[in-house]
Design a protein around this motif. Sequence first.
Motif, short mmCIF file in Angstrom:
data_model
loop_
_atom_site.label_atom_id
_atom_site.label_comp_id
_atom_site.label_asym_id
_atom_site.label_seq_id
_atom_site.Cartn_x
_atom_site.Cartn_y
_atom_site.Cartn_z
N TRP A 1 0.83 -1.19 0.00
CA TRP A 1 0.00 0.00 0.00
C TRP A 1 0.87 1.25 0.00
N VAL B 1 1.85 2.17 -3.52
CA VAL B 1 0.77 2.83 -4.25
C VAL B 1 0.55 4.24 -3.73
N MET C 1 -8.04 1.71 0.56
CA MET C 1 -7.55 0.89 -0.55
C MET C 1 -8.64 0.59 -1.56
N VAL C 2 -9.83 0.25 -1.06
CA VAL C 2 -10.92 -0.09 -1.98
C VAL C 2 -11.33 1.14 -2.79
N ASP D 1 -9.45 3.66 -3.56
CA ASP D 1 -8.38 3.93 -4.51
C ASP D 1 -8.42 2.94 -5.68
N ALA D 2 -8.68 1.67 -5.38
CA ALA D 2 -8.76 0.68 -6.45
C ALA D 2 -9.91 0.98 -7.41
N LEU E 1 -9.60 2.02 -11.33
CA LEU E 1 -10.31 1.19 -12.29
C LEU E 1 -11.26 2.01 -13.16
N TYR F 1 -0.76 -0.39 -10.74
CA TYR F 1 -1.08 0.09 -9.40
C TYR F 1 -2.38 -0.52 -8.89
N TRP F 2 -3.32 -0.73 -9.81
CA TRP F 2 -4.57 -1.36 -9.43
C TRP F 2 -4.31 -2.79 -8.94
N THR G 1 -2.75 -2.70 -5.53
CA THR G 1 -3.76 -2.33 -4.53
C THR G 1 -4.66 -3.53 -4.21
N VAL G 2 -5.07 -4.27 -5.22
CA VAL G 2 -5.91 -5.44 -4.98
C VAL G 2 -5.14 -6.50 -4.18
#
Length: 121
Positions: free
Chosen positions: A15, A18, A65-66, A68-69, A73, A84-85, A88-89
């Motif tokens: 994290w 990112v 995080m969610v 940002d993901a 996306l 980066y996605w 993050t996942v």
Amino acid sequence: MTAAVGTLTLAGLMWRIVAGDDPQLARGSGLLLFLLVVFAVRAGLGHRKARITVAVVTPLLLVMMVTDALRVLILPDLYGTPEYWVVTVLAIICSCTGLTLLFTPRSNAYVRARTAVLAAK
């Protein structure tokens, strides 16, 4: 317990990779990441309060995080690359796994035993 500490620390490091490229994320998550890593290590040593702190900090980071993901996306041109996605996942998966491992019956028994030893000192 060691696996929980390892996966939570790995999630924090991923994290940080990112969040380091986004000043807005870095400002908001820097302290939370520091708390996650420090208290995950302390939880691994058997400190009950550290385990509770990790249980509070991890969901806060998961929300960041969610979001940002999803942001990456939906608008990849503005907010980052697919790499980066993926990181993050992976950090989300590691955070969930580490938090789950931190509260398994074997981890509970370890913390109870370590708390008794620490209290006896």
